[in-house]
Write a protein that holds these residues in place. Structure first.
Motif, PDB file in Angstrom:
ATOM      1  N   PRO A  71      31.578  38.916  34.633  1.00 33.75           N
ATOM      2  CA  PRO A  71      30.515  38.096  35.217  1.00 33.75           C
ATOM      3  C   PRO A  71      29.718  38.900  36.236  1.00 33.75           C
ATOM      4  CG  PRO A  71      32.601  36.894  35.169  1.00 33.75           C
ATOM      5  CD  PRO A  71      32.914  38.321  34.797  1.00 33.75           C
ATOM      6  N   ALA A  72      28.480  38.506  36.426  1.00 37.19           N
ATOM      7  CA  ALA A  72      27.586  39.262  37.312  1.00 37.19           C
ATOM      8  C   ALA A  72      28.127  39.388  38.731  1.00 37.19           C
ATOM      9  CB  ALA A  72      26.198  38.623  37.309  1.00 37.19           C
ATOM     10  N   PRO A  73      28.684  38.334  39.361  1.00 40.78           N
ATOM     11  CA  PRO A  73      29.217  38.523  40.723  1.00 40.78           C
ATOM     12  C   PRO A  73      30.380  39.513  40.780  1.00 40.78           C
ATOM     13  CG  PRO A  73      28.835  36.203  40.278  1.00 40.78           C
ATOM     14  CD  PRO A  73      28.691  36.913  38.978  1.00 40.78           C
ATOM     15  N   ALA A 100      35.098  37.543  47.973  1.00 43.40           N
ATOM     16  CA  ALA A 100      34.810  38.896  47.493  1.00 43.40           C
ATOM     17  C   ALA A 100      36.089  39.621  47.077  1.00 43.40           C
ATOM     18  CB  ALA A 100      34.073  39.685  48.573  1.00 43.40           C
ATOM     19  N   ALA A 101      37.173  39.419  47.836  1.00 41.09           N
ATOM     20  CA  ALA A 101      38.446  40.045  47.473  1.00 41.09           C
ATOM     21  C   ALA A 101      38.959  39.523  46.131  1.00 41.09           C
ATOM     22  CB  ALA A 101      39.470  39.804  48.574  1.00 41.09           C
ATOM     23  N   ASN A 102      38.826  38.220  45.898  1.00 45.48           N
ATOM     24  CA  ASN A 102      39.268  37.658  44.613  1.00 45.48           C
ATOM     25  C   ASN A 102      38.424  38.192  43.455  1.00 45.48           C
ATOM     26  OD1 ASN A 102      41.319  36.087  45.746  1.00 45.48           O
ATOM     27  ND2 ASN A 102      39.932  34.378  46.160  1.00 45.48           N
ATOM     28  N   ARG A 103      37.127  38.290  43.669  1.00 48.12           N
ATOM     29  CA  ARG A 103      36.275  38.849  42.611  1.00 48.12           C
ATOM     30  C   ARG A 103      36.670  40.288  42.306  1.00 48.12           C
ATOM     31  NH1 ARG A 103      30.321  36.901  44.847  1.00 48.12           N
ATOM     32  NH2 ARG A 103      30.585  34.658  44.476  1.00 48.12           N
ATOM     33  N   LEU A 104      36.944  41.061  43.341  1.00 48.73           N
ATOM     34  CA  LEU A 104      37.330  42.449  43.133  1.00 48.73           C
ATOM     35  C   LEU A 104      38.647  42.551  42.376  1.00 48.73           C
ATOM     36  CD1 LEU A 104      36.840  45.463  43.700  1.00 48.73           C
ATOM     37  CD2 LEU A 104      38.037  45.159  45.867  1.00 48.73           C
ATOM     38  N   LEU A 105      39.627  41.730  42.740  1.00 46.46           N
ATOM     39  CA  LEU A 105      40.929  41.774  42.067  1.00 46.46           C
ATOM     40  C   LEU A 105      40.802  41.375  40.599  1.00 46.46           C
ATOM     41  CD1 LEU A 105      43.251  40.267  44.821  1.00 46.46           C
ATOM     42  CD2 LEU A 105      43.020  42.659  44.154  1.00 46.46           C
ATOM     43  N   HIS A 106      40.028  40.331  40.324  1.00 49.59           N
ATOM     44  CA  HIS A 106      39.857  39.905  38.925  1.00 49.59           C
ATOM     45  C   HIS A 106      39.140  40.981  38.114  1.00 49.59           C
ATOM     46  CE1 HIS A 106      41.548  35.990  39.473  1.00 49.59           C
ATOM     47  NE2 HIS A 106      40.618  35.586  40.344  1.00 49.59           N
ATOM     48  N   ALA A 107      38.122  41.591  38.699  1.00 49.58           N
ATOM     49  CA  ALA A 107      37.401  42.646  37.981  1.00 49.58           C
ATOM     50  C   ALA A 107      38.314  43.835  37.696  1.00 49.58           C
ATOM     51  CB  ALA A 107      36.182  43.077  38.785  1.00 49.58           C
ATOM     52  N   ARG A 108      39.129  44.224  38.680  1.00 51.00           N
ATOM     53  CA  ARG A 108      40.058  45.337  38.456  1.00 51.00           C
ATOM     54  C   ARG A 108      41.095  44.996  37.394  1.00 51.00           C
ATOM     55  NH1 ARG A 108      41.581  47.708  44.484  1.00 51.00           N
ATOM     56  NH2 ARG A 108      39.653  48.942  44.813  1.00 51.00           N
ATOM     57  N   GLU A 109      41.544  43.747  37.374  1.00 49.26           N
ATOM     58  CA  GLU A 109      42.522  43.353  36.362  1.00 49.26           C
ATOM     59  C   GLU A 109      41.926  43.446  34.956  1.00 49.26           C
ATOM     60  OE1 GLU A 109      43.823  39.480  37.352  1.00 49.26           O
ATOM     61  OE2 GLU A 109      45.029  40.108  39.089  1.00 49.26           O
ATOM     62  N   VAL A 110      40.679  43.012  34.803  1.00 45.90           N
ATOM     63  CA  VAL A 110      40.048  43.082  33.484  1.00 45.90           C
ATOM     64  C   VAL A 110      39.871  44.537  33.054  1.00 45.90           C
ATOM     65  CG1 VAL A 110      37.944  42.558  32.210  1.00 45.90           C
ATOM     66  CG2 VAL A 110      38.908  40.865  33.762  1.00 45.90           C
ATOM     67  N   VAL A 111      39.419  45.377  33.973  1.00 45.87           N
ATOM     68  CA  VAL A 111      39.224  46.785  33.633  1.00 45.87           C
ATOM     69  C   VAL A 111      40.564  47.449  33.300  1.00 45.87           C
ATOM     70  CG1 VAL A 111      38.440  49.013  34.513  1.00 45.87           C
ATOM     71  CG2 VAL A 111      37.108  46.957  34.990  1.00 45.87           C
ATOM     72  N   ALA A 112      41.606  47.153  34.093  1.00 46.82           N
ATOM     73  CA  ALA A 112      42.914  47.764  33.855  1.00 46.82           C
ATOM     74  C   ALA A 112      43.545  47.268  32.560  1.00 46.82           C
ATOM     75  CB  ALA A 112      43.837  47.486  35.030  1.00 46.82           C
ATOM     76  N   SER A 113      43.275  46.004  32.196  1.00 47.18           N
ATOM     77  CA  SER A 113      43.871  45.478  30.963  1.00 47.18           C
ATOM     78  C   SER A 113      43.250  46.112  29.719  1.00 47.18           C
ATOM     79  CB  SER A 113      43.699  43.956  30.912  1.00 47.18           C
ATOM     80  OG  SER A 113      42.321  43.616  30.899  1.00 47.18           O
ATOM     81  N   ARG A 114      41.976  46.417  29.778  1.00 55.13           N
ATOM     82  CA  ARG A 114      41.310  47.007  28.620  1.00 55.13           C
ATOM     83  C   ARG A 114      41.289  48.533  28.662  1.00 55.13           C
ATOM     84  NH1 ARG A 114      35.850  43.848  27.184  1.00 55.13           N
ATOM     85  NH2 ARG A 114      36.007  45.435  25.536  1.00 55.13           N
ATOM     86  N   LEU A 115      41.298  49.104  29.876  1.00 54.76           N
ATOM     87  CA  LEU A 115      41.333  50.558  30.038  1.00 54.76           C
ATOM     88  C   LEU A 115      42.447  50.897  31.027  1.00 54.76           C
ATOM     89  CD1 LEU A 115      37.489  51.220  30.337  1.00 54.76           C
ATOM     90  CD2 LEU A 115      38.908  51.472  28.293  1.00 54.76           C
ATOM     91  N   PRO A 116      43.679  51.037  30.569  1.00 54.94           N
ATOM     92  CA  PRO A 116      44.790  51.270  31.501  1.00 54.94           C
ATOM     93  C   PRO A 116      44.641  52.547  32.314  1.00 54.94           C
ATOM     94  CG  PRO A 116      45.588  50.633  29.320  1.00 54.94           C
ATOM     95  CD  PRO A 116      44.139  50.914  29.174  1.00 54.94           C
ATOM     96  N   ASP A 117      43.909  53.528  31.824  1.00 52.25           N
ATOM     97  CA  ASP A 117      43.752  54.772  32.588  1.00 52.25           C
ATOM     98  C   ASP A 117      42.955  54.586  33.861  1.00 52.25           C
ATOM     99  OD1 ASP A 117      45.131  55.950  30.547  1.00 52.25           O
ATOM    100  OD2 ASP A 117      43.327  56.696  29.516  1.00 52.25           O
ATOM    101  N   LEU A 118      42.217  53.494  33.977  1.00 55.27           N
ATOM    102  CA  LEU A 118      41.370  53.253  35.148  1.00 55.27           C
ATOM    103  C   LEU A 118      41.980  52.241  36.097  1.00 55.27           C
ATOM    104  CD1 LEU A 118      37.853  53.147  33.458  1.00 55.27           C
ATOM    105  CD2 LEU A 118      39.101  55.096  34.398  1.00 55.27           C
ATOM    106  N   ALA A 119      43.297  52.077  36.046  1.00 54.71           N
ATOM    107  CA  ALA A 119      43.944  51.166  36.989  1.00 54.71           C
ATOM    108  C   ALA A 119      43.898  51.703  38.406  1.00 54.71           C
ATOM    109  CB  ALA A 119      45.393  50.913  36.564  1.00 54.71           C
ATOM    110  N   ASP A 120      43.849  53.028  38.564  1.00 55.41           N
ATOM    111  CA  ASP A 120      43.742  53.629  39.892  1.00 55.41           C
ATOM    112  C   ASP A 120      42.301  53.515  40.387  1.00 55.41           C
ATOM    113  OD1 ASP A 120      44.091  55.009  42.211  1.00 55.41           O
ATOM    114  OD2 ASP A 120      44.345  56.980  41.267  1.00 55.41           O
ATOM    115  N   PRO A 121      42.059  52.960  41.599  1.00 53.79           N
ATOM    116  CA  PRO A 121      40.679  52.844  42.099  1.00 53.79           C
ATOM    117  C   PRO A 121      39.975  54.186  42.234  1.00 53.79           C
ATOM    118  CG  PRO A 121      42.147  51.423  43.357  1.00 53.79           C
ATOM    119  CD  PRO A 121      43.020  52.271  42.484  1.00 53.79           C
ATOM    120  N   VAL A 122      40.717  55.236  42.601  1.00 49.21           N
ATOM    121  CA  VAL A 122      40.082  56.556  42.726  1.00 49.21           C
ATOM    122  C   VAL A 122      39.576  57.040  41.371  1.00 49.21           C
ATOM    123  CG1 VAL A 122      40.464  58.949  43.422  1.00 49.21           C
ATOM    124  CG2 VAL A 122      41.531  57.092  44.711  1.00 49.21           C
TER     125      VAL A 122
END
Length: 390
Positions: free
Chosen positions: A228-230, A259-281
């Protein structure tokens, strides 16, 4: 016994962050120089944790060098009288603090002016509004184009968003020049334009653009565009640009927990589809790689300023023409309107008691005899005159 080494003093967390921003350094660059992760630097600047051991010494030396450079910059600023104080730190007149070599990946945050940026004015000369605007454009435009591309997935829309934001900034330059964060003002405007849902109805944006050539870049961009856009905007500001959570919440017009919840949900989606990008760095590095892989160049600042002025003239003339049309219509109405009141003609009413009109009926015997008698008898009349022959 050996005496313990004295612990170097450190400034307050707020001062640490101020020194880093004054030197135009990102948290990732500070972390690379100290030898820690970017999350650690963020925790040091927020006051959640304190550095220890060798990291504390390296961090203290870095802050001391930044403080020394900041004092030199302040002394130079005091000797020159500038008309636009909030914008002058963005001008490339002051040389930046030397930074260590970074990986060959373009950052999403503005780090240095463009190569084709206008030359700074002589020392002590005040900046004109155009020079201050050009300095802000050279500082922010290249990175904003890459950020807008990650938000929208369209190259042309990314360039148009940045040009629109800076055109609006030039129209409202007295307001933007005194803003506490001019770069943040322009970034928020560009993000709003890039994420506008009305672009789907424009003919030029109805069809998708060609995706990136690299498969991994396509995968990451697809995951970003499914968010989602936010959430996409929060992830880009926090993990891409490097803002902290309160700044991200303020720019997205949300509370810090939201904002923290949006960030956590976005990271979860990215990590679930691209496990190599689970690290924020690693996610920050890949975001910068995807954005820098495309050839995205903003227009020159002079072109943007001229376009803003043309747009302002067009809408000013349109407003004047519309006002004149309203005045003309009002004058015509006042000229042709009646000067006295004329009551309307009332509708007709039904009159009661009038007998219906009689139609002729059949003749009686007496009437028939009379008609036959009149037709049979020849009525006497005047003698007929005939011409006499000669």
């Amino acid at each position: 016994m050996t005496q313990p080494r004295p612990v170097p003093p450190l400034p307050s967390p707020k001062e640490r962050r101020r020194l880093r921003e004054a030197a135009s350094l990102t948290q990732a660059q500070v972390a690379a120089r100290v030898g820690v992760a970017r999350e650690t630097v963020r925790a040091w600047e927020s006051g959640r944790t304190a550095p220890r051991g060798p990291e504390r010494e390296a961090y203290a030396k870095l802050l001391a060098s930044l403080n020394k450079a900041d004092k030199v910059t302040n002394n130079q600023a005091l000797t020159s009288t500038l008309e636009l104080q909030p914008v002058t730190p963005l001008a490339p007149a002051t040389p930046p603090v030397p930074v260590p070599p970074v990986p060959p990946v373009a950052s999403l945050a503005p780090l240095a002016p463009r190569a084709d940026a206008p030359a700074p004015p002589p020392s002590g000369a005040p900046l004109t509004p155009a020079q201050a605007f050009d300095a802000l454009y050279a500082f922010c435009a290249p990175a904003l184009v890459r950020q807008a591309y990650l938000l929208s997935g369209r190259r042309e829309l990314a360039r148009e968003s940045v040009e629109w934001a800076f055109q609006l900034a030039w129209q409202r330059w007295p307001e933007v020049a005194v803003d506490r964060d001019p770069a943040g003002w322009v970034r928020a405007t560009a993000y709003e334009f890039a994420l506008s849902p009305w672009h789907r109805f424009r003919p030029r944006y109805r069809h998708p653009e060609p995706p990136p050539a690299d498969a991994s870049d396509r995968a990451l961009l697809d995951v970003l565009l499914t968010l989602p856009a936010p959430q996409r905007r929060t992830l880009l500001l926090y993990d891409g640009v490097g803002l902290d959570l309160p700044e991200t919440a303020a720019e997205t017009e949300a509370s810090t927990p939201a904002a923290a919840n949006r960030l956590l949900h976005a990271r979860e989606v990215v990590a679930s589809r691209l496990p190599d990008l689970a690290d924020p760095v690693e996610l920050h590095r890949r975001l910068a790689e995807v954005a820098s892989a495309e050839r995205l160049r903003a227009a020159k600042s002079t072109v943007v300023r001229l376009g803003s002025e043309r747009r302002a003239r067009f809408w000013t003339r349109a407003a004047i023409a519309f006002t004149i049309a309203i005045i003309g219509a009002t004058a015509l109405t006042a000229r042709t309107a009646p000067t006295r009141y004329e009551p309307p003609v009332p509708p007709g009413e039904t009159v009661q008691g009038v007998p219906p009109r009689a139609a002729p009926g059949t003749l009686s015997n007496a009437e028939l005899n009379l008609r036959a008698k009149l037709r049979a008898e020849t009525q006497p009349g005047p003698e007929r005159l005939l011409p006499e022959g000669r």
